[in-house]
Design a protein around this motif. Structure first.
Motif, short mmCIF file in Angstrom:
data_model
loop_
_atom_site.label_atom_id
_atom_site.label_comp_id
_atom_site.label_asym_id
_atom_site.label_seq_id
_atom_site.Cartn_x
_atom_site.Cartn_y
_atom_site.Cartn_z
N ARG A 1 19.08 -46.80 -36.72
CA ARG A 1 18.51 -48.02 -37.30
C ARG A 1 16.99 -48.02 -37.19
O ARG A 1 16.28 -48.33 -38.16
N GLU A 2 16.48 -47.62 -36.04
CA GLU A 2 15.03 -47.56 -35.87
C GLU A 2 14.43 -46.47 -36.73
O GLU A 2 13.39 -46.66 -37.38
N THR A 3 15.06 -45.30 -36.74
CA THR A 3 14.56 -44.19 -37.56
C THR A 3 14.50 -44.57 -39.02
O THR A 3 13.51 -44.31 -39.71
N ARG A 4 15.56 -45.17 -39.51
CA ARG A 4 15.64 -45.58 -40.92
C ARG A 4 14.50 -46.51 -41.27
O ARG A 4 13.81 -46.32 -42.29
N GLY A 5 14.27 -47.51 -40.44
CA GLY A 5 13.22 -48.48 -40.72
C GLY A 5 11.83 -47.89 -40.67
O GLY A 5 10.99 -48.16 -41.54
N ARG A 6 11.58 -47.04 -39.68
CA ARG A 6 10.25 -46.44 -39.54
C ARG A 6 9.97 -45.47 -40.68
O ARG A 6 8.85 -45.42 -41.20
N LEU A 7 10.96 -44.69 -41.06
CA LEU A 7 10.76 -43.74 -42.15
C LEU A 7 10.53 -44.48 -43.47
O LEU A 7 9.61 -44.13 -44.23
N LEU A 8 11.32 -45.50 -43.73
CA LEU A 8 11.12 -46.26 -44.96
C LEU A 8 9.74 -46.92 -44.97
O LEU A 8 9.04 -46.89 -46.00
N ASP A 9 9.34 -47.50 -43.86
CA ASP A 9 8.00 -48.11 -43.79
C ASP A 9 6.92 -47.09 -44.14
O ASP A 9 5.98 -47.39 -44.89
N GLY A 10 7.05 -45.88 -43.59
CA GLY A 10 6.06 -44.85 -43.86
C GLY A 10 6.03 -44.44 -45.32
O GLY A 10 4.96 -44.20 -45.89
N VAL A 11 7.20 -44.35 -45.93
CA VAL A 11 7.27 -43.99 -47.35
C VAL A 11 6.66 -45.09 -48.21
O VAL A 11 5.89 -44.83 -49.14
N LEU A 12 6.99 -46.34 -47.92
CA LEU A 12 6.45 -47.45 -48.71
C LEU A 12 4.93 -47.50 -48.60
O LEU A 12 4.23 -47.74 -49.60
N GLU A 13 4.42 -47.27 -47.41
CA GLU A 13 2.97 -47.26 -47.24
C GLU A 13 2.33 -46.12 -48.03
O GLU A 13 1.28 -46.30 -48.66
N ALA A 14 2.98 -44.96 -48.03
CA ALA A 14 2.41 -43.80 -48.71
C ALA A 14 2.39 -44.00 -50.22
O ALA A 14 1.38 -43.69 -50.88
N VAL A 15 3.48 -44.49 -50.80
CA VAL A 15 3.49 -44.64 -52.26
C VAL A 15 2.56 -45.76 -52.70
O VAL A 15 1.95 -45.69 -53.77
N ALA A 16 2.41 -46.79 -51.86
CA ALA A 16 1.47 -47.86 -52.19
C ALA A 16 0.04 -47.33 -52.17
O ALA A 16 -0.76 -47.60 -53.08
N ALA A 17 -0.30 -46.57 -51.14
CA ALA A 17 -1.66 -46.03 -51.02
C ALA A 17 -1.98 -45.05 -52.13
O ALA A 17 -3.12 -45.00 -52.61
N ALA A 18 -0.98 -44.28 -52.57
CA ALA A 18 -1.20 -43.29 -53.62
C ALA A 18 -1.16 -43.88 -55.02
O ALA A 18 -1.50 -43.22 -55.99
N GLY A 19 -0.70 -45.13 -55.13
CA GLY A 19 -0.58 -45.75 -56.44
C GLY A 19 0.58 -45.21 -57.26
O GLY A 19 0.56 -45.29 -58.49
N THR A 20 1.61 -44.70 -56.59
CA THR A 20 2.75 -44.10 -57.31
C THR A 20 4.01 -44.96 -57.28
O THR A 20 5.08 -44.50 -57.67
N ALA A 21 3.90 -46.20 -56.82
CA ALA A 21 5.10 -47.03 -56.67
C ALA A 21 5.82 -47.23 -58.00
O ALA A 21 7.05 -47.29 -58.04
N ARG A 22 5.08 -47.31 -59.10
CA ARG A 22 5.71 -47.52 -60.40
C ARG A 22 6.41 -46.26 -60.91
O ARG A 22 7.10 -46.32 -61.93
N ARG A 23 6.22 -45.13 -60.25
CA ARG A 23 6.82 -43.88 -60.70
C ARG A 23 7.57 -43.21 -59.55
O ARG A 23 7.61 -41.98 -59.47
N SER A 24 8.16 -44.01 -58.68
CA SER A 24 8.85 -43.46 -57.53
C SER A 24 10.28 -43.98 -57.45
O SER A 24 10.52 -45.16 -57.71
N LEU A 25 11.20 -43.09 -57.06
CA LEU A 25 12.57 -43.47 -56.75
C LEU A 25 12.78 -43.28 -55.25
O LEU A 25 12.50 -42.21 -54.70
#
Length: 319
Positions: A176-200
Motif C-alpha cells: 500500500r505504501e509502495t503503490r502510493g509513493r510510486l504513483l505520487d512520483g509518477v504524477l509529479e514527473a508527468v506534471a513537471a514534464a508537461g506530458t499529462a495530456r499524453r500519458s497513460l
C-alpha cells in the motif's frame, strides 16, 4: 495531487463515479475544456521498453531509437529506489543477463533496496539479449529516472504518447505504501514534464488505477491483464473489483474499475473483445506484438494501438 490539468474534460466531470467516460468521436481533438484522448486519430504504435528489438531496453538510446523508427508512443516500466526515486527499469532485481557491475557487485539485489547512486554504478547497456539478434548495445548506459526520460522525449518527440507501467506487486508486504509513493512520483514527473495530456497510467495492479482515478481523475488509465492469471477468480491484482461479477466480460471489468483502456496479451485479442470494449468507450492496447501475422491480426480486429519490441517492423507491416 488532485489536478494535473487545469480544465478536465466535461465528460469526466459528468461520468458516473468509477466509470470511464466514452471516447468522443473526434478522439484527437484538444481544446481548453478537453484533454487529448488516447490514441488520437491514428493507430498508436508503441515501442516496448523503448525499442528493445533495436537497442538494449529501457535505456535512453532505446527510447531515441523508438522515436527515430517513427513510434507514436512508448511503453516503459517504473519502480521506486530505496531513496524514493522513480527509475525506468522492468525487473525487480538486478539480473546478470542485462546488467554489468562497475563497482560493488549488485547482481541479485532488489531495485527497491538500492539507492539511485548505487544503481548508477551498473552498466545496463553492454549486455545484448540473444532473443533480439538486431539489438544494439550501448556500453556504459545507466538506469535513468522517469524525469530524465520524459525530458528527452519532450525535446525529441513532443507528440509521443507515454504508457507508464507502474511495477507494483500486490502480493508483497508494504504494497500500500509502495503503490502510493510510486504513483505520487509518477504524477509529479508527468506534471513537471508537461506530458499529462499524453500519458497513460498503466498497471497489472488495478488498485494503482483506482488510486490514480481518485488522485488524478483527468489522467487516462490502462488496465494490464493476463486472462486466467491476473484476471481470474480470487486474484489479488484486481483492486476492489470482484471477478465473479464480470467473469468472461473482461472489458466490462475494466470499465467497472474506472480505466479507459484494456491492455491484454495479444493472444487473447479478437474482434469480439474489441467490439465490447468500444461499446463501453474503452480503447484496446495489446502487448507485446512482434510477429507480422500477429500484427496484422490485431489490427484487423480493430485495436486502437499496440505495444511492440520492434516499432520499425510494426510500421512496415501495418503503418
Amino acid at each position: 495531487m488532485q489536478q494535473l490539468l487545469a480544465s478536465p474534460d466535461p465528460a469526466l466531470r459528468a461520468a458516473t463515479p468509477g466509470m470511464p467516460p466514452p471516447l468522443p468521436a473526434d478522439r484527437g481533438t484538444t481544446g481548453p475544456d478537453r484533454p487529448r484522448r488516447w490514441p488520437g486519430r491514428q493507430l498508436d504504435i508503441q515501442g516496448h521498453r523503448g525499442a528493445r528489438a533495436l537497442v538494449v531496453e529501457n535505456t535512453i538510446p532505446s527510447f531515441l531509437a523508438a522515436f527515430d523508427a517513427g513510434a507514436t508512443g512508448v511503453e516503459l516500466d517504473v519502480r521506486l529506489t530505496a531513496d524514493g526515486q522513480v527509475v525506468v527499469w522492468h525487473d525487480p532485481r538486478i539480473e546478470a543477463e542485462k546488467c554489468r557491475p562497475t563497482a560493488e557487485d549488485l547482481i541479485g539485489a532488489r531495485v527497491d533496496e538500492l539507492t539511485l547512486e548505487q544503481l548508477r554504478t551498473i552498466d545496463v547497456g553492454s549486455r545484448r539479449l540473444s532473443a533480439f539478434p538486431r539489438q544494439r548495445d550501448v556500453p556504459d548506459a545507466r538506469i535513468a529516472t522517469l524525469p530524465e526520460v520524459l525530458e528527452v522525449g519532450r525535446d525529441r518527440a513532443p507528440e509521443v504518447w507515454w504508457t507508464i507501467e507502474l511495477k507494483v506487486d500486490p502480493t508483497e508486504p508494504g504494497v500500500r505504501e509502495t503503490r502510493g509513493r510510486l504513483l505520487d512520483g509518477v504524477l509529479e514527473a508527468v506534471a513537471a514534464a508537461g506530458t499529462a495530456r499524453r500519458s497513460l497510467i498503466h498497471s497489472f495492479d488495478w488498485a494503482v488505477l483506482e488510486l490514480a482515478r481518485d488522485q488524478a481523475p483527468e489522467l487516462q488509465r490502462s488496465a494490464l491483464v493476463v486472462t486466467g492469471v491476473t484476471y481470474t477468480d480470487g486474484s489479488p491484482w484486481l483492486g476492489s473489483l470482484d471477478w465473479r461479477e464480470h467473469g468472461d466480460d473482461l472489458a466490462g471489468a475494466v470499465a467497472a474499475v474506472g480505466a479507459h483502456v484494456v491492455s491484454p496479451h495479444h493472444g487473447s485479442v479478437d474482434a469480439d473483445l474489441v467490439s465490447r470494449a468500444h461499446d463501453l468507450g474503452l480503447g484496446v492496447l495489446p502487448w507485446t506484438v512482434n510477429e507480422p501475422d500477429d500484427l496484422r491480426r490485431v489490427v484487423a480486429a480493430g485495436v486502437d494501438g499496440l505495444i511492440t519490441d520492434d516499432p520499425e517492423l510494426a510500421l512496415s507491416v501495418v503503418g
